[in-house]
Design a protein around this motif. Structure first.
Motif, PDB file in Angstrom:
ATOM      1  N   PRO B  60      30.385  47.420  38.138  1.00  0.00           N
ATOM      2  CA  PRO B  60      31.374  46.893  39.077  1.00  0.00           C
ATOM      3  C   PRO B  60      30.770  46.060  40.212  1.00  0.00           C
ATOM      4  N   GLU B  61      29.660  46.527  40.789  1.00  0.00           N
ATOM      5  CA  GLU B  61      29.041  45.785  41.894  1.00  0.00           C
ATOM      6  C   GLU B  61      28.577  44.402  41.441  1.00  0.00           C
ATOM      7  N   ILE B  63      29.653  42.704  38.927  1.00  0.00           N
ATOM      8  CA  ILE B  63      30.805  41.857  38.607  1.00  0.00           C
ATOM      9  C   ILE B  63      31.331  41.196  39.880  1.00  0.00           C
ATOM     10  N   THR B  64      31.447  41.988  40.944  1.00  0.00           N
ATOM     11  CA  THR B  64      31.923  41.430  42.216  1.00  0.00           C
ATOM     12  C   THR B  64      30.961  40.353  42.725  1.00  0.00           C
ATOM     13  N   ILE B  67      31.557  37.208  40.835  1.00  0.00           N
ATOM     14  CA  ILE B  67      32.799  36.559  41.276  1.00  0.00           C
ATOM     15  C   ILE B  67      32.557  35.839  42.599  1.00  0.00           C
ATOM     16  N   ALA B  68      31.819  36.504  43.506  1.00  0.00           N
ATOM     17  CA  ALA B  68      31.528  35.890  44.805  1.00  0.00           C
ATOM     18  C   ALA B  68      30.706  34.610  44.635  1.00  0.00           C
ATOM     19  N   GLY B  70      31.178  32.559  42.334  1.00  0.00           N
ATOM     20  CA  GLY B  70      32.011  31.562  41.669  1.00  0.00           C
ATOM     21  C   GLY B  70      31.749  31.443  40.178  1.00  0.00           C
ATOM     22  N   LEU B  71      31.163  32.498  39.597  1.00  0.00           N
ATOM     23  CA  LEU B  71      30.866  32.474  38.159  1.00  0.00           C
ATOM     24  C   LEU B  71      32.012  33.079  37.367  1.00  0.00           C
ATOM     25  N   ASN B  72      32.033  32.770  36.079  1.00  0.00           N
ATOM     26  CA  ASN B  72      32.985  33.422  35.181  1.00  0.00           C
ATOM     27  C   ASN B  72      32.335  34.677  34.638  1.00  0.00           C
ATOM     28  N   VAL B  73      32.877  35.829  35.005  1.00  0.00           N
ATOM     29  CA  VAL B  73      32.308  37.082  34.518  1.00  0.00           C
ATOM     30  C   VAL B  73      33.431  37.926  33.907  1.00  0.00           C
ATOM     31  N   VAL B  74      33.161  38.497  32.759  1.00  0.00           N
ATOM     32  CA  VAL B  74      34.164  39.280  32.046  1.00  0.00           C
ATOM     33  C   VAL B  74      33.640  40.703  31.876  1.00  0.00           C
TER      34      VAL B  74
END
Lengths: 381, 210
Positions: B60-61, B63-64, B67-68, B70-74
């Protein structure tokens, strides 16, 4: 405890009613000659008008998403946990627009409004609406507010469906799309729950075949049962177990005493149904659940979700919740797979929580932080 | 085919193994990064090579953080496979330091080469002399800077040596396009030229199905 002066609250907000006189052609073939939308806004539209965010509400939502209507208000708007100064939808940065959708019962034109052609309330004659009708009416709202392009369109559940439809209907008008606890179409089980809820309403003798307003009555019992059914599906088994377990509110299991037992969950659900049916309209409930049932993102794109999303130009954030069985993580993964297949910008997170479908409304640390990280990445000119 | 570089060396602000990967990936290509962590590689590929793509991650960390950035993460667990990705839908599928954590590394490897035209894999070498020393003289599973976990509580469940990996590639009819071996210290750096399986700490393999 409500604190209208909290630094992260938008404080007291005043809804406004906007009148639209340009006829709106609806998906069902009928036309709304004119209509009203009730709207709340938070924050300030910047000079370049690049910071506007649209909030799309879910089945029972409305325009009052954040803040309080008066200093005496006990509860803030339905998404106050996420909208306000410094919150993920940061009103220091964004101009937030939240409306009550057409067909609603909180002030926008809906079944309780007067049909100008008959001079009487629309009632069951109000046109059937689809998600796209809401999107088109929201586009008119954007025009009225001078918003050419949304920095983000955001919604959970039925609201997420509107956000996705926005990305397909007006690709050049959406820069970011946030979809929580949603789906590209309902499953048979989901439609089944909606049908059971509608039948609960329709089988209330006071429903009067949808014409209860002219009979000066109201199917309160039926609507309450509909809400109880819905509410069960918005919570998770674990969440309900943690909150209520088998706790008893009244009565006794002692042998030799014939006294009915009432569990806490019974009283809780009845209370939820009771409160809801006081403030909601039965025809609106039917209309909203039908819009949910009919929604199928890719229907007009040969049932090809990749083809559908190939039109989109925005960056997506998709979030699901582990215990959400009404709109399960699998439904969100399908959205993400289609977006990846269409080579669109997308991030996806599956948040671990016991809150079930309602989780998208709840303050959950991980969800809060990733949502915030995404929103902070939105560039404003 | 084999070159040797040090693990703790940085090229610019990029760790040397990631820098090697970046060199191998063509500009403007479409990349899938399995176990992308905080997105360092993807961000660098985006910023320096106009690469588009997605990272898969479960932390989770991390992934955040992605996102911060600006990447595409799934969020996706690699043990559940890559069935949701179409054949040949990426130019390159990358997986750094995650092979040894997978339940079925061989299946994931095959999946990577189904989804990507090429793939790049890095993993720690269990055949490194220090691991061998540890097992030989102490009779216990190696615990070191490189492998800092006790055997019963480790994410690393499928160790292999470089040689093991190359045997697997042969069995799966995977072609090794390039290999780089990373090691630390001038001594090891010198020796792994000739004995990579003994002195290499991390290997970077560039694979294809051709």
């Amino acid at each position: 405890m409500a604190d209208i002066h909290a630094p992260d609250s938008v404080g007291v907000v005043v809804p406004q009613t906007l009148q639209f006189d340009q006829p709106l052609q609806l998906a069902c073939g009928r036309t709304l000659e004119s209509y009203q939308l009730v709207v709340e806004t938070y924050g300030t539209l910047n000079a370049s008008k690049s910071n506007a965010v649209l909030i799309c509400h879910a089945l029972s939502g409305h325009h009052h998403a954040a803040g309080y209507h008066s200093a005496e208000d006990r509860k803030p708007g339905w998404w106050d946990a996420y909208i306000g100064p410094g919150k993920p939808i940061d009103t220091n940065r964004f101009f937030v627009v939240s409306l009550n959708n057409l067909g609603g019962c909180h002030g926008s034109t809906g079944p309780r409004s007067i049909n100008p052609q008959t001079g009487k309330a629309w009632g069951k004659d109000f046109p059937m609406l689809r998600v796209r009708d809401w999107v088109h009416s929201q586009a008119r709202l954007a025009d009225r507010l001078g918003i050419e392009q949304w920095a983000a369109v955001i919604g959970g559940s039925l609201g997420g469906m509107q956000a996705m439809r926005w990305a397909l209907e007006y690709p050049e008008r959406v820069r970011h799309c946030v979809v929580m606890a949603s789906a590209m179409k309902l499953s048979a089980q989901n439609i089944a729950f909606n049908e059971t809820a509608r039948q609960a309403i329709m089988s209330d003798p006071k429903f009067c075949d949808g014409d209860y307003l002219s009979h000066d009555t109201y199917p309160k019992e039926g609507l309450a049962v509909a809400r109880m059914i819905g509410h069960i599906t918005y919570l998770s088994d674990d969440g309900m177990g943690e909150k209520f377990g088998r706790e008893i509110r009244s009565g006794s299991f002692a042998q030799g005493i014939e006294e009915p037992v009432e569990f806490q969950i019974q009283s809780y659900l009845r209370h939820q149904g009771d409160v809801f049916s006081d403030s909601f309209d039965a025809n609106t409930y039917i209309l909203m659940t039908q819009a949910l049932d009919y929604f199928d993102l890719a229907r007009e794109y040969d049932d090809d979700a990749v083809e559908a999303f190939s039109r989109a130009q925005c960056r997506f954030l998709v979030v699901s919740f582990t215990t959400d069985w009404r709109f399960s993580p699998q439904r969100s993964r399908e959205i993400v797979d289609a977006l990846v297949g269409a080579s669109k910008q997308v991030s996806y997170a599956e948040v671990d929580t016991a809150y079930g479908h309602d989780a998208f409304l709840m303050p959950i640390e991980r969800y809060y932080r990733l949502f915030q990280a995404f929103m902070q990445g939105i560039e404003l000119s | 085919m084999t070159a040797v570089v040090s693990n703790n060396t940085f090229v610019g602000d990029l760790r040397i193994d990631l820098s090697v990967i970046q060199e191998w990936i063509a500009g403007g290509s479409r990349v899938l990064d399995l176990g992308c962590g905080d997105g360092t590689l993807l961000a660098s590929l985006r910023d320096h090579k106009q690469v588009t793509g997605y990272g898969l991650e479960i932390d989770p960390e991390q992934i955040t953080t992605c996102i911060a950035r600006g990447l595409n993460v799934v969020e996706q667990n690699l043990d559940r496979g890559l069935a949701n990705f179409a054949d040949n839908s990426f130019d390159t599928v990358v997986m750094t330091q995650a092979l040894q954590t997978l339940r079925e590394p061989h299946r994931v490897l095959e999946e990577m080469l189904r989804v990507g035209k090429e793939c790049i894999v890095t993993f720690p070498n269990f055949g490194h002399w220090r691991a061998r020393w540890h097992l030989f003289f102490n009779g216990r599973m190696p615990v070191s800077d490189l492998l800092p976990y006790e055997w019963y509580d480790t994410p690393n469940i499928h160790f292999c040596t470089f040689r093991d990996f190359e045997v697997l590639c042969r069995e799966l009819q995977i072609t090794i396009l390039q290999r780089q071996v990373v090691a630390e210290g001038p001594f090891s750096r010198f020796l792994k030229e000739t004995r990579p399986n003994l002195f290499g700490e991390t290997a970077i393999y560039h694979l294809t199905r051709r």
